[in-house]
Each structure stands twice: as C-alpha cells, then as structure tokens.
Motif scaffolding. Structure first.
Motif, PDB file in Angstrom:
ATOM      1  N   ILE A   3       7.692  26.820 -19.913  1.00 34.36           N
ATOM      2  CA  ILE A   3       7.953  25.575 -19.177  1.00 34.36           C
ATOM      3  C   ILE A   3       9.201  24.890 -19.710  1.00 34.36           C
ATOM      4  CG2 ILE A   3       7.032  23.254 -18.734  1.00 34.36           C
ATOM      5  CD1 ILE A   3       4.241  24.530 -18.678  1.00 34.36           C
ATOM      6  N   TYR A  29       3.398  17.201 -24.343  1.00 36.17           N
ATOM      7  CA  TYR A  29       3.359  17.544 -22.912  1.00 36.17           C
ATOM      8  C   TYR A  29       2.094  18.313 -22.485  1.00 36.17           C
ATOM      9  CZ  TYR A  29       5.606  19.704 -18.662  1.00 36.17           C
ATOM     10  OH  TYR A  29       5.932  20.151 -17.400  1.00 36.17           O
ATOM     11  N   ALA A  48       4.904  14.243 -11.697  1.00 33.97           N
ATOM     12  CA  ALA A  48       4.715  14.147 -13.147  1.00 33.97           C
ATOM     13  C   ALA A  48       5.957  13.546 -13.806  1.00 33.97           C
ATOM     14  CB  ALA A  48       4.369  15.527 -13.707  1.00 33.97           C
ATOM     15  N   ASP A  75      -4.693  15.196 -17.566  1.00 32.12           N
ATOM     16  CA  ASP A  75      -4.524  14.899 -16.135  1.00 32.12           C
ATOM     17  C   ASP A  75      -5.720  15.428 -15.340  1.00 32.12           C
ATOM     18  OD1 ASP A  75      -2.110  13.799 -16.769  1.00 32.12           O
ATOM     19  OD2 ASP A  75      -0.916  15.535 -16.145  1.00 32.12           O
ATOM     20  N   HIS A  80       5.931  13.571 -17.659  1.00 33.69           N
ATOM     21  CA  HIS A  80       6.163  14.943 -18.140  1.00 33.69           C
ATOM     22  C   HIS A  80       7.635  15.334 -18.041  1.00 33.69           C
ATOM     23  CE1 HIS A  80       1.774  15.380 -17.859  1.00 33.69           C
ATOM     24  NE2 HIS A  80       1.932  16.356 -18.733  1.00 33.69           N
ATOM     25  N   TYR A  86      -5.397  20.037  -7.518  1.00 36.34           N
ATOM     26  CA  TYR A  86      -4.059  19.470  -7.684  1.00 36.34           C
ATOM     27  C   TYR A  86      -3.019  20.461  -8.187  1.00 36.34           C
ATOM     28  CZ  TYR A  86      -3.298  18.860 -12.838  1.00 36.34           C
ATOM     29  OH  TYR A  86      -3.050  19.040 -14.168  1.00 36.34           O
ATOM     30  N   VAL A  87      -1.763  20.089  -7.911  1.00 39.31           N
ATOM     31  CA  VAL A  87      -0.607  20.697  -8.576  1.00 39.31           C
ATOM     32  C   VAL A  87       0.210  19.534  -9.120  1.00 39.31           C
ATOM     33  CG1 VAL A  87       1.476  22.107  -8.370  1.00 39.31           C
ATOM     34  CG2 VAL A  87      -0.461  22.605  -6.914  1.00 39.31           C
ATOM     35  N   GLY A  88       0.758  19.705 -10.308  1.00 35.38           N
ATOM     36  CA  GLY A  88       1.680  18.706 -10.846  1.00 35.38           C
ATOM     37  C   GLY A  88       3.096  19.251 -10.796  1.00 35.38           C
ATOM     38  N   TYR A  89       4.030  18.403 -10.417  1.00 34.18           N
ATOM     39  CA  TYR A  89       5.435  18.824 -10.372  1.00 34.18           C
ATOM     40  C   TYR A  89       6.280  17.845 -11.165  1.00 34.18           C
ATOM     41  CZ  TYR A  89       3.892  21.408  -6.202  1.00 34.18           C
ATOM     42  OH  TYR A  89       3.237  22.232  -5.311  1.00 34.18           O
ATOM     43  N   GLU A  90       7.135  18.368 -12.012  1.00 32.02           N
ATOM     44  CA  GLU A  90       8.152  17.491 -12.616  1.00 32.02           C
ATOM     45  C   GLU A  90       9.085  17.120 -11.475  1.00 32.02           C
ATOM     46  OE1 GLU A  90      10.207  19.114 -15.958  1.00 32.02           O
ATOM     47  OE2 GLU A  90       8.369  19.810 -16.909  1.00 32.02           O
ATOM     48  N   GLN A 101       2.291  28.312 -15.783  1.00 28.83           N
ATOM     49  CA  GLN A 101       1.399  27.242 -16.276  1.00 28.83           C
ATOM     50  C   GLN A 101       0.144  27.797 -16.953  1.00 28.83           C
ATOM     51  OE1 GLN A 101       2.578  24.006 -15.837  1.00 28.83           O
ATOM     52  NE2 GLN A 101       4.332  25.079 -14.931  1.00 28.83           N
ATOM     53  N   HIS A 122      -2.934  25.901 -19.064  1.00 30.80           N
ATOM     54  CA  HIS A 122      -4.291  25.793 -18.508  1.00 30.80           C
ATOM     55  C   HIS A 122      -5.336  26.419 -19.431  1.00 30.80           C
ATOM     56  CE1 HIS A 122      -2.644  25.018 -14.177  1.00 30.80           C
ATOM     57  NE2 HIS A 122      -2.818  23.907 -14.860  1.00 30.80           N
ATOM     58  N   GLN A 167      -0.998  17.285 -19.942  1.00 26.06           N
ATOM     59  CA  GLN A 167      -1.349  18.072 -18.752  1.00 26.06           C
ATOM     60  C   GLN A 167      -2.854  18.369 -18.756  1.00 26.06           C
ATOM     61  OE1 GLN A 167       1.608  20.986 -17.767  1.00 26.06           O
ATOM     62  NE2 GLN A 167       0.297  22.090 -16.362  1.00 26.06           N
ATOM     63  N   LEU A 173       0.564  15.574  -8.108  1.00 28.76           N
ATOM     64  CA  LEU A 173       0.972  14.713  -9.212  1.00 28.76           C
ATOM     65  C   LEU A 173       2.485  14.769  -9.351  1.00 28.76           C
ATOM     66  CD1 LEU A 173       0.393  12.986 -11.758  1.00 28.76           C
ATOM     67  CD2 LEU A 173       0.242  15.138 -13.028  1.00 28.76           C
TER      68      LEU A 173
HETATM   69  N1  IYR Z   1       4.033  21.675 -16.159  1.00 35.60           N
HETATM   70  C1  IYR Z   1       4.426  21.471 -14.772  1.00 35.60           C
HETATM   71  C2  IYR Z   1       4.364  20.033 -14.384  1.00 35.60           C
HETATM   72  C3  IYR Z   1       3.002  19.450 -14.558  1.00 35.60           C
HETATM   73  C4  IYR Z   1       1.919  20.091 -14.007  1.00 35.60           C
HETATM   74  C5  IYR Z   1       0.671  19.578 -14.116  1.00 35.60           C
HETATM   75  I1  IYR Z   1      -0.783  20.675 -13.240  1.00 35.60           I
HETATM   76  C6  IYR Z   1       0.468  18.362 -14.819  1.00 35.60           C
HETATM   77  O1  IYR Z   1      -0.787  17.825 -14.945  1.00 35.60           O
HETATM   78  C7  IYR Z   1       1.541  17.732 -15.357  1.00 35.60           C
HETATM   79  C8  IYR Z   1       2.794  18.316 -15.248  1.00 35.60           C
HETATM   80  C9  IYR Z   1       5.843  22.045 -14.590  1.00 35.60           C
HETATM   81  O2  IYR Z   1       6.212  22.928 -15.350  1.00 35.60           O
HETATM   82  O3  IYR Z   1       6.526  21.657 -13.646  1.00 35.60           O
END
Ligand code: IYR
Length: 326
Positions: A141, A154, A68, A161, A71, A33-37, A176, A180, A158, A66
């Motif tokens: 971030i 935050y 997010a 998740d 987030h 996965y990747v999470g994006y605001e 990130q 991580h 993460q 994701l």
């Molecule tokens: N921190 C990310 C957004 C984000 C990424 C993950 I992977 C998450 O589990 C939750 C949030 C950003 O800076 O956009």
C-alpha cells in the motif's frame, strides 16, 4: 445467479468461504464497504472494486464507500485540505459511474476516526501489534518513500473502520489482503466480531501484460481519458490470441473484458465490417475468450470493441469531472 456466486464472481480470494456462505444466505441489509484514499481522478483500479460493490447492491446489501481522508494523509498524499477537496470529486465520479446514491453511504474517515473512543482503540491495537507485523501489512500500500510512524498507524485504523462503520464485509484489491488478515487478529484481540473479506484481482499492465497495472505510469485508463486516449491505450495493449500467455504474462485485453466490461453489460456487441463477417455479439466472457483463441475474433476487433465499451463506462464520470473543473 446464485447469491454466493454473485458475491464472489471475479474475486481472487474470499476470507473465509464459510463466513461468506453465511452472509450469502441472508444478504438483505447487510453492510459492505471499500475504503479509498481520495484522489482527484478515478482509474480502472477504483472501478474494479466499484464493480464488486455494484454486485453486492444487486444482492441486496447496503454499500458504504469510505473516503479515507485521514489514511491518505497518513500515507503522505498531501495536506488535509487538498485531500478533502479531491474526496468530493471522487464521490461525484463514483455516482456518475453507477453507484446508486440512494443505496450508497459515502463517509469521510475524519467524521469518526478522530473521536476519542476510536483513537483509544487505535492505541490499544498499537500496544498489541508488533512494528514488524504492521509494516509488513503495508508493503503493497505504501509507496517507495521511507517508512514513517504514520504507515504503521494506518493498518490499525483500517482494522477499526470495520467495527466503527458497523460492517459485515470488507472488500478490497489483493493489495489489501495483508491489512485484512491483520484486522482479523486485531478485531479479535479487542473482542470485536471478525468479518469476512473479498479481494479482487490486480490487473496486468496494459502494454506489456506484466505485473500490476500502474496508476501513475499512464498505463491505466482513467476518468480523464478522452475516447481517443482510450483507443490509443487499448490499441497499444498486449493481446496475444490466448488467455494464458507464457510465463507470468497475462492478456490485459481479455482481463478488461472480464473484469470491467462483462460485469456492466448484458451483451457485448463488437462492430466489424461486413467483409470480415459483420458484427459479433457476446453474452458471456467465456464465449468472447473462446473466439479470440480460435481466431474467429481478431485482436484488432477485440480491441476496438473494448475501447468502445470502456469509453461508454468512463463517459459519465469524465463529463462530471469537466463540470466540476469548469
Ligand atoms: N488501504 C486502502 C484505503 C483504505 C481502505 C480501507 I477498506 C479503509 O478502512 C481505510 C483505507 C488503499 O490502499 O487505498
């Protein structure tokens, strides 16, 4: 291409290589996965990690995006309603860009991050994590505003998740990496499995070739840019005839070819008038970079070819965005 090479191509860092080799040995059905605001408009930073997701899909992995929303809210990006509205647009742009909707699971953070079990785990991590450590993880971030309590919640979320989305691999930009690393410790402390991560580079600023490409200063390219906007930005870009300019500078034109164009096009054709030698066709980034260095490829032709390919990548998302707004 060998699976490990496909998973790691164009990555700046893999944590850890051994864990990733295990994954590469049996990638079928594994979840990344990747999470994006959520933000209303995708830009090249989003697309760089999306390219990695496309590589992972090609290797047989399942991909989770994701959105997010919680987030983004914790990071001061607006009201919850505003953020959710932009998340829908973001999803549509990713699909237009080429993330196969059949093979991609789009999830909103708010679907599971408000559940009691998740929230109790956030509190368990809060007990185990020093304020200083959580704050440092957020350095790249968080924007310039004052640190708030939400900024240290935050990275704990993460971390969780990764467990709650049942993932085998986390992907993100180099910004990130500290989250991580914190996540590896956090997951271990709650006796959850630690998962590997792949970090993609943060590209240089288009105009100066300096530092980090900023999404706010208009120095990146976004799904809102017209073909003319793209041409204008690329024409103004720094492009010395070398891939390694002096000091901390980078060649952003070559970077865009490497990280955005070659991963998505098997061959790259650059139109060039007959009198200057006619069209050029490349099937690898290395060949194009070597021609720029030798003088065979003029920076002006490299730029016009780049703008044409970027426009082709952006066009479907740009059209989708216009439909959504009309
Ligand atoms: N921190 C990310 C957004 C984000 C990424 C993950 I992977 C998450 O589990 C939750 C949030 C950003 O800076 O956009």
């Amino acid at each position: 291409m060998d699976t490990f090479d496909l998973l790691t191509r164009n990555a700046s860092e893999v944590v850890t290589e051994e864990e990733l080799r295990d994954l590469a040995a049996d990638p079928d059905g594994k979840r990344a996965y990747v999470g994006y605001e959520p933000s209303g408009v995708l830009h090249l930073g989003h697309l760089l990690t999306a390219n990695k997701l496309i590589d992972l899909q090609e290797a047989g992995m399942e991909v989770v995006v994701l959105l997010a929303d919680v987030h983004a809210y914790l990071n001061g990006k607006g009201t919850f309603e505003e953020i959710q509205a932009t998340a829908e647009q973001m999803q549509a742009q990713f699909v237009a860009y080429g993330l196969d909707p059949e093979q991609t699971e789009f999830r909103y953070g708010s679907e599971f991050q408000l559940d009691e079990e998740y929230v109790l785990d956030v509190h368990a991590l809060a007990v185990d994590t020093s304020l200083n450590r959580a704050q440092r993880a957020m350095a790249e971030i968080k924007g310039d505003e004052t640190v708030t309590v939400s900024h240290v919640v935050y990275p704990l979320m993460q971390t969780l998740d990764i467990e709650y989305l049942d993932l085998d691999l986390a992907v993100g930009g180099m910004d990130q990496r500290k989250v991580h690393m914190l996540a590896r410790e956090g997951l271990r402390s709650l006796e959850y499995d630690v998962r590997p991560a792949i970090h993609t580079p943060i590209l240089g600023d288009l105009e100066s070739g300096d530092g980090k490409m900023s999404s706010s200063a208009g120095l990146t390219i976004s799904m809102e840019d017209s073909r003319e906007d793209i041409e204008e930005k690329v024409n103004a870009a720094f492009c010395p005839p070398t891939r390694d300019p002096e000091g901390d500078l980078v060649n952003p034109v070559l970077q865009l070819y490497q990280y955005h164009v070659f991963p998505r096009f098997e061959t790259v054709r650059i139109d060039r008038p007959e009198e200057y030698g006619g069209d050029l066709v490349y099937d690898s980034f290395e060949a194009l970079a070597a021609d720029l260095e030798s003088g065979e490829l003029h920076p002006a032709d490299a730029k016009s070819g780049l703008a044409a390919h970027l426009d082709e990548l952006i066009a479907p998302g740009r059209e989708r965005l216009q439909e959504l707004r009309s």
